[in-house]
Motif scaffolding. Structure first.
Motif, PDB file in Angstrom:
ATOM      1  N   HIS A   1     -72.352  62.520 -18.592  1.00 26.71           N
ATOM      2  CA  HIS A   1     -73.634  62.035 -19.142  1.00 26.71           C
ATOM      3  C   HIS A   1     -73.401  60.994 -20.232  1.00 26.71           C
ATOM      4  O   HIS A   1     -73.921  61.098 -21.341  1.00 26.71           O
ATOM      5  N   TYR A   2     -72.633  59.976 -19.868  1.00 24.28           N
ATOM      6  CA  TYR A   2     -72.281  58.897 -20.800  1.00 24.28           C
ATOM      7  C   TYR A   2     -72.716  57.574 -20.154  1.00 24.28           C
ATOM      8  O   TYR A   2     -71.978  56.980 -19.374  1.00 24.28           O
TER       9      TYR A   2
ATOM     10  N   TRP B   1     -75.431  58.618 -25.862  1.00 20.69           N
ATOM     11  CA  TRP B   1     -75.762  57.198 -25.735  1.00 20.69           C
ATOM     12  C   TRP B   1     -74.942  56.437 -26.761  1.00 20.69           C
ATOM     13  O   TRP B   1     -75.069  56.659 -27.955  1.00 20.69           O
TER      14      TRP B   1
ATOM     15  N   LYS C   1     -70.613  59.022 -15.333  1.00 23.39           N
ATOM     16  CA  LYS C   1     -71.727  59.843 -14.868  1.00 23.39           C
ATOM     17  C   LYS C   1     -71.461  61.325 -15.099  1.00 23.39           C
ATOM     18  O   LYS C   1     -72.359  62.082 -15.492  1.00 23.39           O
TER      19      LYS C   1
ATOM     20  N   HIS D   1     -80.171  64.705 -26.380  1.00 21.21           N
ATOM     21  CA  HIS D   1     -79.577  63.376 -26.262  1.00 21.21           C
ATOM     22  C   HIS D   1     -79.074  62.923 -27.634  1.00 21.21           C
ATOM     23  O   HIS D   1     -79.871  62.780 -28.574  1.00 21.21           O
TER      24      HIS D   1
ATOM     25  N   GLY E   1     -82.207  55.815 -24.866  1.00 18.71           N
ATOM     26  CA  GLY E   1     -81.928  57.230 -25.092  1.00 18.71           C
ATOM     27  C   GLY E   1     -83.183  58.022 -25.388  1.00 18.71           C
ATOM     28  O   GLY E   1     -83.346  59.159 -24.918  1.00 18.71           O
TER      29      GLY E   1
ATOM     30  N   ASP F   1     -75.675  67.943 -22.247  1.00 22.04           N
ATOM     31  CA  ASP F   1     -76.287  66.957 -23.128  1.00 22.04           C
ATOM     32  C   ASP F   1     -75.791  65.551 -22.797  1.00 22.04           C
ATOM     33  O   ASP F   1     -74.817  65.366 -22.066  1.00 22.04           O
ATOM     34  N   TRP F   2     -76.449  64.570 -23.374  1.00 27.52           N
ATOM     35  CA  TRP F   2     -76.136  63.164 -23.116  1.00 27.52           C
ATOM     36  C   TRP F   2     -75.664  62.482 -24.394  1.00 27.52           C
ATOM     37  O   TRP F   2     -76.097  62.831 -25.490  1.00 27.52           O
TER      38      TRP F   2
ATOM     39  N   GLU G   1     -81.783  69.993 -22.399  1.00 25.53           N
ATOM     40  CA  GLU G   1     -80.717  69.074 -22.803  1.00 25.53           C
ATOM     41  C   GLU G   1     -81.143  68.308 -24.045  1.00 25.53           C
ATOM     42  O   GLU G   1     -82.332  68.103 -24.309  1.00 25.53           O
TER      43      GLU G   1
END
Length: 376
Positions: free
Chosen positions: A132-133, A86, A129, A163, A147, A83-84, A161
Motif C-alpha cells: 500500500h505504497y 503516501w 502495491k 492512511h 491520500g 494501512d497506507w 485502514e
C-alpha cells in the motif's frame, strides 16, 4: 481526543541524546526493538550506496535520507499492513520495511526492465502495491489531497485502514496542504498527516516560508489536534504515531504529527547545501545521530554487543551490493514500452510515431548516457 476518554499523549521524547531513557518505557519484545535498528541501518546503507552510484554516474538521482532514519522508521512502524503510506521524497526506506523488495527498489533506481514503473518515473520515485505504497510525484504536496481522498473512500467503504500521509515542512506552504487538511477534518477521514520538519525546503529555511514557527499549531486552524515529536528518537516517533493511528482508526478523525529532525545532506544529489547553510548547524545535528543514539540504548540494555553494529552494517552492504550487481546487469526497458499500457490497442498515431522513432534509433543507435547530473 479528550483526556478523559483516551490514554495520555505519549511524550515528545523518550531517550536523551545519549540513548538513556528519560522515563519508564513500555514493555517491548527484544526482537522488535532490535528490528528497529536493523531497519534504520538498512535505510542508511541503501542511501549511502545509492549516493555513491549517483556520484559515479551509474544512476541519475537520489534524495538522501541521512539523519532522518528514526523519523521514517519510527513513524512507519506504527502503520499496520492494511494501512497506507503516501510518500514524499524520502520514505523509500519505510517502503522497504513494509515489504517493498530490495530488488524492486534498486531496479527503480536504474529504471531498467525490472522497474515496476517501466522507466516512466525518474529514479527514487518508488511504488509498491503489496505494501500500500502509491507512486508519488515530485510536485510538492500533491500526495496530500490524494491520500485524503483515499482515506475518505476507505471510510465510506467501511474499511478498517488508516492512511499515513507524509510530506516535508516546505509542503505546508503548498495548496495541497490547506485543501487536504481542511477536507480531512470536515470528513473525519482516517488519516495521520506526518510533516517531516527537517529544517529546509530545498534552500529555504522555515523562517522564510512561514510566520508560524510551530508547525503543529497549524493543525488547530483546520479543527484537528497537532503534535510534535523528537524525530531522532525512534521510540518516541513510534509511540506518538501509534497513538494517533489508533485514534484515527477509532473514528476520531485526523491529526497532524510534526517530526522534528534534520536533513544532513542536500535536498537531493543535485543540491549543494554549503551554498545556503552554515556548517556549524550541520555539525550540531551530527552529534544527534539517530542510529548512534538508539544503538547506545540497545547497548545499555545488553542487546547490542561490541562490534555488532559494524558486523550488521557489513552484512547489509553485502546484500545491497549483490542486488546492485544483479540490477545493473539487467536489460533496459524495451523501447516499445513507450506506447504500451495507455490503450488496449496501440492507436494508429502512436504506432506511426513509434515506428519512426524505431527507424531513427536503428539508424543512429541508442542515446548515450549522460554524466549523471540532474537539475533540481
Amino acid at each position: 481526543m479528550s483526556a478523559t476518554s483516551t490514554p495520555p499523549v505519549p511524550r515528545r521524547r523518550l531517550l536523551d541524546e545519549d540513548g538513556v531513557p528519560e522515563v519508564k518505557l513500555r514493555s517491548y519484545a527484544d526482537g522488535w526493538l532490535k528490528g528497529l535498528l536493523v531497519h534504520m541501518l538498512r535505510v542508511r546503507c541503501v542511501d549511502q550506496r545509492m549516493l555513491k552510484l549517483q556520484r559515479a554516474g551509474r544512476i541519475g538521482f537520489v534524495g538522501s535520507m541521512l539523519g532522518q532514519e528514526a523519523a521514517m522508521i519510527g513513524t512507519a512502524a506504527a502503520l499496520e499492513p492494511r494501512d497506507w503510506l503516501w510518500s514524499g521524497l524520502r520514505e523509500g526506506g519505510a517502503a522497504l520495511m513494509r515489504g517493498l523488495p530490495l530488488e524492486e527498489y534498486v531496479a527503480q533506481m536504474y529504471c531498467n526492465s525490472n522497474d515496476t514503473a517501466k522507466g516512466r518515473q525518474m529514479c527514487n520515485h518508488f511504488q509498491h502495491k503489496g505494501s500500500h505504497y502509491p507512486s508519488w510525484s515530485s510536485v510538492i504536496g500533491t500526495q496530500i489531497v490524494h491520500g485524503v481522498g483515499a482515506a475518505h473512500a476507505a471510510k465510506l467503504r467501511k474499511l478498517d485502514e488508516v492512511h499515513g500521509i507524509y510530506f516535508g515542512d516546505g509542503a505546508t506552504s503548498a495548496n495541497g496542504f490547506h485543501s487536504g487538511l481542511n477536507f480531512a477534518a470536515v470528513w473525519k477521514a482516517p488519516c495521520v498527516f506526518v510533516c517531516v520538519d527537517n529544517g529546509w525546503a530545498i534552500s529555504v529555511p522555515n523562517r522564510e516560508q512561514t510566520a508560524q514557527p510551530d508547525f503543529a499549531k497549524k493543525a488547530s486552524a483546520y479543527g484537528m489536534p497537532g503534535f510534535e515529536v523528537d524525530g531522532n528518537d525512534v521510540l518516541a516517533c513510534y509511540e506518538l504515531m501509534h497513538w494517533l493511528v489508533v485514534h484515527a482508526r477509532s473514528g476520531a478523525g485526523p491529526a497532524l504529527l510534526v517530526v522534528k529532525t534534520y536533513r544532513m545532506l542536500g535536498h537531493s544529489s543535485s543540491d549543494d547545501p554549503s551554498k545556503y547553510r552554515d556548517q556549524a548547524e550541520v555539525e550540531q545535528w551530527e552529534r544527534r545521530d539517530p542510529i548512534r543514539r538508539y544503538a547506545r540504548f540497545l547497548e545499555g540494555r545488553g542487546m547490542l554487543g561490541a562490534g555488532e553494529l559494524e558486523q550488521l552494517e557489513a552484512r547489509l552492504y553485502a546484500e545491497i551490493d549483490r542486488v546492485v550487481h544483479e540490477q545493473e546487469a539487467t536489460a533496459p526497458m524495451p523501447l516499445r514500452s513507450l506506447v504500451e499500457d495507455v490503450y488496449a490497442e496501440v492507436p494508429r498515431h502512436l504506432r506511426r510515431q513509434y515506428n519512426e522513432f524505431a527507424r531513427i534509433a536503428e539508424r543512429h543507435g541508442e542515446a548515450q548516457k549522460g554524466d549523471g547530473a540532474f537539475p533540481l
